[in-house]
Design an enzyme around this catalytic site. Structure first.
Site, mmCIF file in Angstrom:
data_model
loop_
_atom_site.group_PDB
_atom_site.id
_atom_site.type_symbol
_atom_site.label_atom_id
_atom_site.label_comp_id
_atom_site.label_asym_id
_atom_site.label_seq_id
_atom_site.Cartn_x
_atom_site.Cartn_y
_atom_site.Cartn_z
ATOM 1 N N TYR A 73 0.850 -1.188 0.000
ATOM 2 C CA TYR A 73 0.000 0.000 0.000
ATOM 3 C C TYR A 73 0.885 1.238 0.000
ATOM 4 C CZ TYR A 73 -3.453 3.458 1.452
ATOM 5 O OH TYR A 73 -4.275 4.562 1.513
ATOM 6 N N HIS A 112 -4.676 5.210 -2.754
ATOM 7 C CA HIS A 112 -5.856 6.057 -2.919
ATOM 8 C C HIS A 112 -5.432 7.389 -3.518
ATOM 9 C CE1 HIS A 112 -7.163 3.251 0.234
ATOM 10 N NE2 HIS A 112 -8.360 3.424 -0.294
#
Length: 184
Positions: A73, A112
């Site tokens: 991530y 994101h």
């Protein structure tokens, strides 16, 4: 004229304040003390980017495990505005890509991006990332509040259901990383 040098360096207790200040300038959210404590233990997954010996960018990642699959991530990857389009972001992302390739046991990389950040979306797409989901109201105190989930699969999928599951991943809550003064 000498050519500019771009180098990556470790995040240490001695330069952590530079990372904090950089993140305050580059990102519309603020990160809490736990985020920075974790970064100090991230090793190769957290790097400062230097342009001619000046800190101008940083990348910070963590390893997530979902259903037995390791995923990387990208929590933050950013560069000061005057230094963009000079290969610094590419150097940081290439470091991450080399890390997962060398490790060989990652399923995917994801992150994101605020839905209106078209330059970031275009940047990641050049490296093979795709928008796999849009999370409504992902950010708490910034507009627009929605975020795209961008993902790059590292292992080919033989099963359509697995691909569909990836698109519906429950991504980790950002609230555990971000300070309460500007939740993101």
């Amino acid at each position: 004229m000498t050519r500019a040098t771009i180098e990556l360096g470790d995040v240490t207790p001695h330069n952590l304040q530079q990372l904090k200040r950089l993140n305050q300038v580059v990102f519309p959210v603020s990160y809490n003390d736990k985020f920075y404590k974790d970064i100090l233990e991230a090793g190769e997954l957290a790097k400062l980017a230097y342009y001619n010996d000046i800190v101008v960018g940083a990348v910070c990642c963590r390893i997530d495990v979902l259903d037995g699959s390791r995923r990387l991530y990208i929590m933050t990857l950013g560069c000061l505005a005057p230094y963009r389009k000079r290969g610094i972001g590419a150097k940081m992302l290439e470091h991450v890509l080399n890390y997962v390739e060398k490790d060989g046991d990652f399923h995917s990389i994801f992150l994101h991006v605020q839905v209106n950040n078209q330059s970031a979306i275009d940047f990641y797409k050049k490296f093979g990332f795709e928008i796999v989901e849009t999370k409504e109201q992902y950010y708490k105190r910034i507009e627009p509040a929605d975020a795209h989930v961008l993902m790059k699969l590292l292992r080919p999928q033989n099963n359509l259901n697995t691909c569909l599951e990836l698109k519906l991943l429950a991504c980790p809550p950002i609230g555990s990383l971000i300070g309460s003064d500007q939740d993101g």
